[in-house]
Write a protein that holds these residues in place. Structure first.
Motif, PDB file in Angstrom:
ATOM      1  N   HIS A 115      15.952  57.514  -4.324  1.00  0.00           N
ATOM      2  CA  HIS A 115      16.211  57.568  -4.452  1.00  0.00           C
ATOM      3  C   HIS A 115      16.318  56.217  -5.837  1.00  0.00           C
ATOM      4  O   HIS A 115      17.522  57.040  -7.283  1.00  0.00           O
ATOM      5  CB  HIS A 115      17.141  56.637  -3.343  1.00  0.00           C
ATOM      6  CG  HIS A 115      18.592  56.720  -3.799  1.00  0.00           C
ATOM      7  ND1 HIS A 115      19.264  57.259  -3.240  1.00  0.00           N
ATOM      8  CD2 HIS A 115      18.979  55.640  -4.032  1.00  0.00           C
ATOM      9  CE1 HIS A 115      20.522  57.004  -3.612  1.00  0.00           C
ATOM     10  NE2 HIS A 115      20.833  55.107  -4.100  1.00  0.00           N
TER      11      HIS A 115
ATOM     12  N   PRO B 147      19.066  55.460   1.861  1.00  0.00           N
ATOM     13  CA  PRO B 147      18.069  54.902   1.033  1.00  0.00           C
ATOM     14  C   PRO B 147      17.724  53.940   1.722  1.00  0.00           C
ATOM     15  O   PRO B 147      18.497  52.310   2.375  1.00  0.00           O
ATOM     16  CB  PRO B 147      18.893  55.116   0.528  1.00  0.00           C
ATOM     17  CG  PRO B 147      20.529  55.321   0.659  1.00  0.00           C
ATOM     18  CD  PRO B 147      20.523  56.227   1.858  1.00  0.00           C
TER      19      PRO B 147
ATOM     20  N   ARG C 279      14.863  57.951  -0.467  1.00  0.00           N
ATOM     21  CA  ARG C 279      15.569  58.865   0.066  1.00  0.00           C
ATOM     22  C   ARG C 279      15.186  59.110   1.438  1.00  0.00           C
ATOM     23  O   ARG C 279      14.928  60.527   1.500  1.00  0.00           O
ATOM     24  CB  ARG C 279      16.284  60.000  -0.102  1.00  0.00           C
ATOM     25  CG  ARG C 279      17.473  60.214   0.006  1.00  0.00           C
ATOM     26  CD  ARG C 279      18.106  61.286  -1.084  1.00  0.00           C
ATOM     27  NE  ARG C 279      18.762  60.527  -2.333  1.00  0.00           N
ATOM     28  CZ  ARG C 279      18.212  60.808  -3.339  1.00  0.00           C
ATOM     29  NH1 ARG C 279      16.886  61.630  -3.210  1.00  0.00           N
ATOM     30  NH2 ARG C 279      19.033  60.682  -4.239  1.00  0.00           N
TER      31      ARG C 279
END
Length: 401
Positions: free
Chosen positions: A51, A84, A78
């Motif tokens: 992420h 996340p 992710r």
């Protein structure tokens, strides 16, 4: 310095660069090792979906004369399950600014040294060291086995200056500290019995304490079947303050026209209060001369020794008979302080007689109180009672049954 060797300390990372940034500190920049796959800190699944990445500067254990700082690239993965989440780095727990190795080092040092000294040695804030030690104590201090408790000892100790006290409860059989709480009123000690629970309370046979009415009433309320046992040391100390001291002062006042004799009586306090076995030969002789010359002091001194015999009676019947004899002598003494003390003590008779059956006293706790004072001094005073009380519990884990 071998960078590959150093990299073994930080699993999943290698050293990108390192350099001193002042005379005492070394900054090491890390990078992910080749082939390393991040792991979600929630579900522990590995994933290649990243992420974002940010750099965190953290403190590690010292290396020789250098304080080691690490600059670590920390990813948010992710995760298909958790969304996340921060990656899991085993040597960097959670969002800490210290590595696991540094935390373990602090924990080992704080077992041996005061928090303030550890903070100064490592260049950390006092609260940082205290928080680490507090978390360690929460993990390591074991929950007492409530179902095995049968005999308790309750006492108080000074928490701060200004007549602020805390109450401590121990298992009389293992000497484990079970509970510590601020205050010495009924409301203050009630949380202990609530923690103990009705089932464990019903198993308590005896509770030793000083003549603290608040503790007595709370024990009777939660453990009606338990016998309260009053401690010899506290009763005799109270006799010394309220009877011997008062009679000594009265006798000194009557000798105001005989200054040498008055001086002898005024300075006799410790001779009268100490156990005769603890006196040196010259002190024992001085005490003997004083008692021979002053009949009221002789009376209260002898009745002090006779009062102690109540706690050494072989049976409750014998203890009651010894009490009757002592009470009769006290009332017939003609000394008002002694008579008043005897009448007040009569209300506590059951707790004194119970000592013939339950050989309990708070002398163990008196020794513990000395160690508690040392713990308090080592910390230069505690600002967090929860932490202080955990330190006390850790210091007295009890003996194995």
């Amino acid at each position: 310095m071998n960078a590959n060797l150093l990299a073994l300390f930080w699993e999943g990372f290698t050293i990108e660069s390192f350099h001193p940034f002042d005379n005492q500190s070394l900054l090491i920049r890390l990078q992910p090792a080749q082939g390393y796959t991040p792991c979600c800190s929630g579900c522990r699944q590995r994933t290649l979906a990243i992420h974002d990445t940010h750099f965190r500067r953290v403190r590690d254990r010292d290396l020789f004369d250098y304080r080691v700082w690490l600059e670590v690239p920390v990813k948010r993965v992710r995760c298909v399950t958790c969304g996340p989440r921060l990656e899991q780095i085993r040597w960097l727990p959670g969002r800490q600014r210290l590595t696991a190795g540094m935390i373990h080092w602090v924990e080992s040092l704080v077992r041996l040294m005061p928090v303030q000294h550890v903070a100064q040695l490592l260049g950390l804030h006092w609260h940082t060291v205290k928080t680490i030690d507090h978390q360690r104590l929460k993990r390591e201090v074991q929950e007492p086995e409530r179902h095995r408790l049968r005999r308790l000892i309750m006492d108080e100790f000074a928490l701060f200056k200004g007549h602020r006290y805390a109450t401590v409860v121990i298992d009389a059989d293992t000497q484990q500290v079970l509970w510590v709480g601020e205050g010495r009123s009924r409301a203050a000690v009630r949380p202990f019995f609530e923690w103990l629970g009705p089932e464990a309370c019903s198993r308590i046979d005896a509770v030793a304490m000083d003549m603290n009415t608040a503790m007595d009433l709370e024990v009777q309320h939660h453990c009606p079947q338990a016998r309260v046992v009053y401690d010899l040391f506290h009763v005799v100390a109270k006799f010394g303050r309220e009877v011997i001291d008062r009679v000594r002062v009265d006798q000194a006042n009557q000798l105001r026209h005989d200054k040498p004799a008055r001086k002898v009586v005024k300075r006799s306090r410790w001779l009268l209060l100490r156990n005769k076995a603890n006196l040196k030969d010259n002190q024992a002789l001085e005490l003997e001369e004083l008692l021979q010359a002053n009949q009221p002091l002789m009376t209260v001194y002898l009745l002090k020794d006779q009062l102690k015999e109540l706690w050494y009676a072989p049976s409750e019947e014998e203890a009651r008979q010894r009490w009757k004899d002592w009470f009769s002598l006290a009332l017939s003494s003609g000394l008002a302080p002694l008579q008043q003390f005897a009448r007040r003590l009569k209300g506590y008779l059951e707790g004194i007689v119970a000592s013939a059956r339950y050989r309990l006293n708070t002398s163990v706790l008196e020794g513990m109180n000395n160690k508690i004072k040392v713990i308090k001094r080592m910390a230069y005073g505690y600002r967090d009672n929860d932490y202080f009380f955990l330190k006390i519990k850790a210091a007295f884990p009890g003996k194995v049954r």
